[in-house]
Design a protein around this motif. Sequence first.
Motif, short mmCIF file in Angstrom:
data_model
loop_
_atom_site.label_atom_id
_atom_site.label_comp_id
_atom_site.label_asym_id
_atom_site.label_seq_id
_atom_site.Cartn_x
_atom_site.Cartn_y
_atom_site.Cartn_z
N ALA A 9 -25.82 4.53 -9.66
CA ALA A 9 -25.40 3.18 -9.26
C ALA A 9 -24.85 3.19 -7.84
N PHE A 10 -24.17 4.30 -7.45
CA PHE A 10 -23.65 4.40 -6.09
C PHE A 10 -24.77 4.31 -5.06
N ARG A 11 -25.97 4.76 -5.42
CA ARG A 11 -27.09 4.69 -4.48
C ARG A 11 -27.32 3.25 -4.02
N GLU A 12 -27.11 2.33 -4.93
CA GLU A 12 -27.35 0.93 -4.60
C GLU A 12 -26.15 0.29 -3.93
N THR A 13 -24.95 0.69 -4.37
CA THR A 13 -23.76 0.00 -3.88
C THR A 13 -23.19 0.63 -2.62
N GLN A 14 -23.64 1.80 -2.28
CA GLN A 14 -23.02 2.63 -1.23
C GLN A 14 -21.71 3.18 -1.76
N LEU A 15 -21.34 4.34 -1.23
CA LEU A 15 -20.26 5.13 -1.84
C LEU A 15 -18.93 4.40 -1.91
N LEU A 16 -18.46 3.90 -0.77
CA LEU A 16 -17.12 3.33 -0.74
C LEU A 16 -17.02 2.13 -1.67
N TRP A 17 -18.00 1.24 -1.57
CA TRP A 17 -18.02 0.08 -2.45
C TRP A 17 -18.14 0.52 -3.90
N GLY A 18 -18.96 1.52 -4.12
CA GLY A 18 -19.15 2.00 -5.49
C GLY A 18 -17.84 2.44 -6.09
N ILE A 19 -17.07 3.23 -5.35
CA ILE A 19 -15.80 3.74 -5.88
C ILE A 19 -14.83 2.59 -6.11
N VAL A 20 -14.77 1.67 -5.14
CA VAL A 20 -13.85 0.53 -5.28
C VAL A 20 -14.23 -0.30 -6.51
N LEU A 21 -15.52 -0.63 -6.62
CA LEU A 21 -15.95 -1.50 -7.72
C LEU A 21 -15.76 -0.81 -9.07
N PHE A 22 -16.12 0.47 -9.13
CA PHE A 22 -15.96 1.22 -10.38
C PHE A 22 -14.50 1.21 -10.80
N THR A 23 -13.61 1.52 -9.85
CA THR A 23 -12.19 1.60 -10.17
C THR A 23 -11.67 0.24 -10.64
N VAL A 24 -12.06 -0.81 -9.91
CA VAL A 24 -11.55 -2.15 -10.26
C VAL A 24 -12.03 -2.55 -11.65
N ILE A 25 -13.33 -2.34 -11.92
CA ILE A 25 -13.85 -2.78 -13.22
C ILE A 25 -13.26 -1.97 -14.36
N VAL A 26 -13.17 -0.65 -14.18
CA VAL A 26 -12.60 0.16 -15.24
C VAL A 26 -11.13 -0.20 -15.44
N ALA A 27 -10.41 -0.46 -14.34
CA ALA A 27 -8.99 -0.83 -14.47
C ALA A 27 -8.84 -2.14 -15.24
N ILE A 28 -9.67 -3.13 -14.88
CA ILE A 28 -9.59 -4.41 -15.60
C ILE A 28 -9.94 -4.20 -17.07
N GLY A 29 -11.05 -3.48 -17.30
CA GLY A 29 -11.49 -3.24 -18.67
C GLY A 29 -10.43 -2.51 -19.47
N LEU A 30 -9.81 -1.51 -18.84
CA LEU A 30 -8.82 -0.70 -19.54
C LEU A 30 -7.59 -1.52 -19.88
N ALA A 31 -7.14 -2.35 -18.93
CA ALA A 31 -5.96 -3.18 -19.18
C ALA A 31 -6.22 -4.09 -20.37
N ILE A 32 -7.39 -4.72 -20.38
CA ILE A 32 -7.69 -5.65 -21.47
C ILE A 32 -7.91 -4.90 -22.78
N ARG A 33 -8.54 -3.73 -22.67
CA ARG A 33 -8.79 -2.94 -23.87
C ARG A 33 -7.48 -2.45 -24.49
N LEU A 34 -6.53 -2.05 -23.67
CA LEU A 34 -5.26 -1.56 -24.20
C LEU A 34 -4.48 -2.70 -24.84
N TRP A 35 -4.59 -3.89 -24.24
CA TRP A 35 -3.93 -5.03 -24.85
C TRP A 35 -4.64 -5.40 -26.17
N MET A 36 -5.97 -5.24 -26.17
CA MET A 36 -6.77 -5.57 -27.35
C MET A 36 -6.36 -4.75 -28.57
#
Lengths: 509, 327
Positions: A349-376
Amino acid sequence: MKNRTVYVLAALFAAAGLALFAYKVLALEFPLSPGDTPDNWAVETRVTFQAADGPATVRLFIPRNTRTYTILDQSFVSRGYALTTELTPDGRMAHLTRRQAKGPQTVYFRFLIHRSEPPATPPVADPAPVQPPPWKGLRLVAARALLDQIRGEGKTATDMAATLIKRLAATDPDDAARSLLGKTAGAERLVDVAAGVLALGGIQARSVHGIALVEGQKTVHTVHWLEIAEAGAWQRMTADPTAPQVPATWFPWWRGTTKLAQVDGGSHPKLRITVERAADQAIVDSLSQDQAQAKNLLTSAMASLPLEVQQVYRVLLVVPLGVLLLVILRNVIGLKSFGTFMPVLIALAFRETQLLWGIVLFTVIVAIGLAIRLWMESLRLLVVPRLAAVLIVVVGAMAVLSIASAQFGLTGGLSVALFPMVILTMTVERMSVIWDERGPRDAMQQGIGSLFVATICYLLMSHPLVEHLFFQFPELLLVVLAAVLLLGRYSGYRLTELYRFKPLAGGGR
Amino acid sequence: MEIVDLYRRLRANGVLGLNGRNADYQLVHNQRKFFPLVDDKLKSKRLAEAAGIAVPPLFGVIEYPHEVRTFDAIVQNHEDFVVKPAEGSGGDGILVVVGRDGAGFRLAGGTVMSADEMRFHINNILAGTFSLGGQPDKALIEYRIRFDPVFKGIAFQGVPDIRIIVFYGVPVMAMTRLPTQESSGKANLHQGAIGAGIDMTTGRTLNAVWHDRIITAHPDTGAPVSGVQIPHWEILLHHAARSFDLTHLGYQGIDMVLDSERGPVMLELNARPGLSIQIANGEGLGLRLGLIDRQLRDAPETLAETEERVAFAKAHFAPRPSAQIPA
């Protein structure tokens, strides 16, 4: 023991792969490095118009191969329109027709050009009967007057054309020139008129129209020049007497006095052309296919595939190398990561997003998902619906991120859509289970570890040399397989274990 | 180079790494078809019972979601009990209920769980949240071990257990795992429990390891964790020696606990026992395993009987002097 079978197999695979590789490099002289970026250009033409609630036709010139330019791929995107083509004296023309059209209409025509070095000799002009222009009355008189003037001064056909263009392009043209050009005369009109005047004098000449293949233009303007047959060859000349040389970047598209695109049954036609340089090695590979003599199916299997499929394999063939790296990082270094192949998929996926964006987007989505999942967790959902809910949250977070980054003009954020959502979902789920059972420290540690492994895999897999080698030499997969087999029987310590077991290193030698 | 030197010394000491354990022992000596016998705690429990090895009595099994409502009936007559996934790994998903609190359950860690939360937890077990690979699982409800008073000072809540690595029926190495406050009563080293090595000959604890560090006193209670005599050591060794006949797995670990009433009780078997036991014993597994390997090759008949296996272990696997790291 069983180890011997593994060693023999690995040796066989490695030998076969390396032998074929060496044969291709040494005997067939396949290039080892990717070389320069190919001279490929993607052109997109967009015709929009307002249909008048009835049949509508769009006519468009289709470019054709020349000695310098090769049309690699062309396609029309036009919903509901039927395509027919017609050969006219000025070039091949596409007719896109629709029986019933209403409201705004858009027709796309895309093609890909490959440019090679222009040959030293001008193109051969076959003698053909000269068609005089359909001018009458005052214009015919004006054309004749012009012709008389240039005839007196010039000798060869090119000399005459040069003089003619000088007169037509003058800042203060005489009456004859003005009556032919009209009030607003651009280069297009000028070369059309020049070709007509010359044809009237029995000289084989034509106006040629095209585009300049230059990087970084937002909207492309057409370019126009004149071609005059002299001594059996076409001589070219721009409409600018101060710079008569036609640049090598000018790509010929259509000829004659007809417009590039015409619309019947509609109003407010608009034409927009965009040009982009396409860094697409696969296309050149497929071109060189027929040039190579010694290549057979074994050695050039990849180049025999259609272009889109080649694109897919360009990515697929580097995945095994990423997996090999993953095996080394896990079994030799001892890094921990979520899932067996998850980091490799994230790296893709990083190939498409480029590295920096890939890391930022991955971190943000996993963080959002994790916060909601832990509340769930407090909702006490059953496992499958819970996973589905996390997936929906992940997709929603992706969409929100895309929209937000589009609002702020951050194009990098749009590529979030390319992340594998199921992988993200499973990452969130496993991270939350570890968070609950072993604490946030372990969860963060493994999350960062996964991201680290994905980054290293990405850096390796996206390297142009790696991509080139594995695409041109798919037999290297056998070498990777051999390495993986050997690692499969590696029973030594992992690097991290050296520190873990350090207290046991004392005593006996 | 320092790393190369470290590598060589570890190898010379016979320290087993994860790759070595998997490639040279688990994949070579353990046949995959026998794995379900140890991966499913219900199966290993039944095998052990049939062979006369004591196990915690089973109160009930919940296999399908609609059976979750039978839970109240299962625990009706039991003040305390343990809920565990049949195919859980690493101690995840195990709930130790020490008593009731109205309609809720008091857990070993001191927290109270409502009946609702308990049903949710069991549903999670059934859906495979804690099982290997996430496939559907069963929930076991069984007797809660009341541990032997010998562990009073050196175990913080929870149940300390004794793990013995067994190679073709020969006990190789042993340790006891002591829960701490950090491990919230669980006996798993990666959750923060202490592991203390055991002298195979005498059954006395050696040094202990906590977070891969060597310690001599319990971090919560301060009581010494070295030199403690494990009761019923002979029986524990015998159970370990017989475990091979239950599962036919050449290389496995057996986890046992000491119940104050029932004595040594087998909790579970493990086809991939962890490697921290080496740190707890200050010694690598490799040299001992090599010794058994040679004996099995040269004179397999001498290790056929339980008594012979136990005798071999006691004769050959006394701790090396270097294992007694000065406090």
